[in-house]
Write an enzyme that holds these catalytic residues in place. Structure first.
Site, PDB file in Angstrom:
ATOM      1  N   LEU A  14      16.616  -9.920 -13.473  1.00  0.00           N
ATOM      2  CA  LEU A  14      16.617  -9.576 -14.900  1.00  0.00           C
ATOM      3  C   LEU A  14      15.221  -9.709 -15.521  1.00  0.00           C
ATOM      4  O   LEU A  14      14.629 -10.789 -15.494  1.00  0.00           O
ATOM      5  CB  LEU A  14      17.602 -10.487 -15.657  1.00  0.00           C
ATOM      6  CG  LEU A  14      17.637 -10.287 -17.175  1.00  0.00           C
ATOM      7  CD1 LEU A  14      18.221  -8.925 -17.532  1.00  0.00           C
ATOM      8  CD2 LEU A  14      18.398 -11.411 -17.857  1.00  0.00           C
ATOM      9  N   ASP A  15      14.712  -8.611 -16.045  1.00  0.00           N
ATOM     10  CA  ASP A  15      13.401  -8.569 -16.703  1.00  0.00           C
ATOM     11  C   ASP A  15      12.284  -9.099 -15.794  1.00  0.00           C
ATOM     12  O   ASP A  15      11.256  -9.588 -16.285  1.00  0.00           O
ATOM     13  CB  ASP A  15      13.424  -9.354 -18.024  1.00  0.00           C
ATOM     14  CG  ASP A  15      14.393  -8.758 -19.030  1.00  0.00           C
ATOM     15  OD1 ASP A  15      14.590  -7.535 -19.012  1.00  0.00           O
ATOM     16  OD2 ASP A  15      14.969  -9.518 -19.830  1.00  0.00           O
ATOM     17  N   GLY A  46      18.020   3.374 -30.719  1.00  0.00           N
ATOM     18  CA  GLY A  46      17.340   4.469 -30.030  1.00  0.00           C
ATOM     19  C   GLY A  46      15.966   4.802 -30.569  1.00  0.00           C
ATOM     20  O   GLY A  46      15.488   5.929 -30.396  1.00  0.00           O
ATOM     21  N   HIS A  56      10.828  -4.359 -22.821  1.00  0.00           N
ATOM     22  CA  HIS A  56      11.312  -5.674 -23.242  1.00  0.00           C
ATOM     23  C   HIS A  56      10.373  -6.229 -24.311  1.00  0.00           C
ATOM     24  O   HIS A  56       9.156  -6.147 -24.176  1.00  0.00           O
ATOM     25  CB  HIS A  56      11.343  -6.608 -22.027  1.00  0.00           C
ATOM     26  CG  HIS A  56      11.916  -7.954 -22.360  1.00  0.00           C
ATOM     27  ND1 HIS A  56      13.273  -8.162 -22.491  1.00  0.00           N
ATOM     28  CD2 HIS A  56      11.313  -9.147 -22.619  1.00  0.00           C
ATOM     29  CE1 HIS A  56      13.480  -9.431 -22.810  1.00  0.00           C
ATOM     30  NE2 HIS A  56      12.311 -10.044 -22.896  1.00  0.00           N
TER      31      HIS A  56
HETATM   32  C1  GRF Z   1      13.785  -2.953 -28.297  1.00  0.00           C
HETATM   33  O1  GRF Z   1      13.250  -4.060 -28.966  1.00  0.00           O
HETATM   34  C2  GRF Z   1      13.622  -3.097 -26.812  1.00  0.00           C
HETATM   35  O2  GRF Z   1      12.463  -3.763 -26.439  1.00  0.00           O
HETATM   36  C3  GRF Z   1      14.825  -3.913 -26.441  1.00  0.00           C
HETATM   37  O3  GRF Z   1      15.859  -3.450 -27.265  1.00  0.00           O
HETATM   38  C4  GRF Z   1      15.294  -2.875 -28.454  1.00  0.00           C
HETATM   39  C5  GRF Z   1      15.799  -1.475 -28.513  1.00  0.00           C
HETATM   40  O4  GRF Z   1      15.439  -0.838 -29.705  1.00  0.00           O
HETATM   41  N1  GRF Z   1      15.102  -3.798 -25.034  1.00  0.00           N
HETATM   42  P1  GRF Z   1      15.708   0.729 -29.872  1.00  0.00           P
HETATM   43  O5  GRF Z   1      17.202   0.942 -29.599  1.00  0.00           O
HETATM   44  O6  GRF Z   1      14.849   1.462 -28.893  1.00  0.00           O
HETATM   45  O7  GRF Z   1      15.360   1.028 -31.290  1.00  0.00           O
END
Ligand code: GRF
Length: 210
Positions: free
Chosen positions: A151-152, A19, A116
């Site tokens: 996806l993405d 998070g 992402h």
């Molecule tokens: C991040 O690297 C985001 O890009 C990817 O998952 C990770 C989540 O990190 N989708 P966090 O939980 O926000 O610290």
């Protein structure tokens, strides 16, 4: 639409883990950088540390357990209903490790963002930082995009590039990318909430840009 229209925006942030991006959004709101409210944090995992971050910030934080639902569609219906009941206007995926299905997509058309850790369309899917290392990419980065059923693959709102260094590990590269994620996610939310944009084909086009 002209001018600021984000005053009434109500965000939902969907997480599965740490998070830290949720935290960057919380911090940006607290610092006055963006002005929506986070109406709710939702996790598919009960043990997601991000749930505590939400609660510590006074935000309702809900675990929706996939095991309580018959299938993916029923789960997504439950999540969509929960968000609609809280009058959410923008859904932000932040490390949410589930595909977002049709019930959520239909409830929030062009109103779901994801972050992402690569320069999409390079390296979609899991382990994007490792993919960059495996390919010997010299530059990678982070992307905030609108979520579609690909996806993405949705329209790109904002990106930041970072160099890949010769001695990078997945951890060092991830940390460099993460710093940029924390910068661009709040900024992308601000841009989307201003509503001065349209979708042309695959593209997110801001007013005044060609
Ligand atoms: C991040 O690297 C985001 O890009 C990817 O998952 C990770 C989540 O990190 N989708 P966090 O939980 O926000 O610290």
């Amino acid at each position: 639409m002209k001018g600021r229209s984000s005053g009434l925006a109500r965000l939902a942030v969907l997480i599965s883990g740490r998070g830290s991006n949720l935290q960057s959004i919380i911090d940006s709101i607290a610092a006055g950088g963006i002005d929506p409210t986070i109406a709710v944090g939702v996790s598919n995992r009960a043990d997601a540390p991000g749930l505590k971050r939400a609660r510590d910030a006074g935000i309702e934080a809900i675990h929706v357990n996939p095991r309580d639902h018959a299938d993916r569609d029923a789960y997504d219906r439950a999540v969509a209903d929960l968000l609609l009941a809280r009058e959410v206007t923008l859904v932000c995926l932040a490390g949410y490790m589930r595909l977002v299905g049709q019930p959520i997509l239909e409830a929030f058309p062009q109103r779901i963002l994801n972050i992402h850790p690569s320069l999409l369309p390079a390296f979609p899917g899991l382990d994007a930082q490792r993919q960059a290392l495996v390919h010997g990419a010299q530059v990678t980065g982070a992307t905030v995009h609108l979520v579609t059923n690909e996806l993405d693959g949705g329209p790109i709102v904002l990106q930041a590039a970072v160099p890949v260094l010769a001695d990078d590990t997945s951890d060092t590269l991830s940390a460099r990318i993460l710093a940029q994620e924390h910068r661009i996610y709040p900024e992308a939310i601000r841009i989307v909430l201003e509503r001065r944009w349209k979708i042309e084909g695959r593209r997110f086009v801001r007013e005044g840009s060609s």
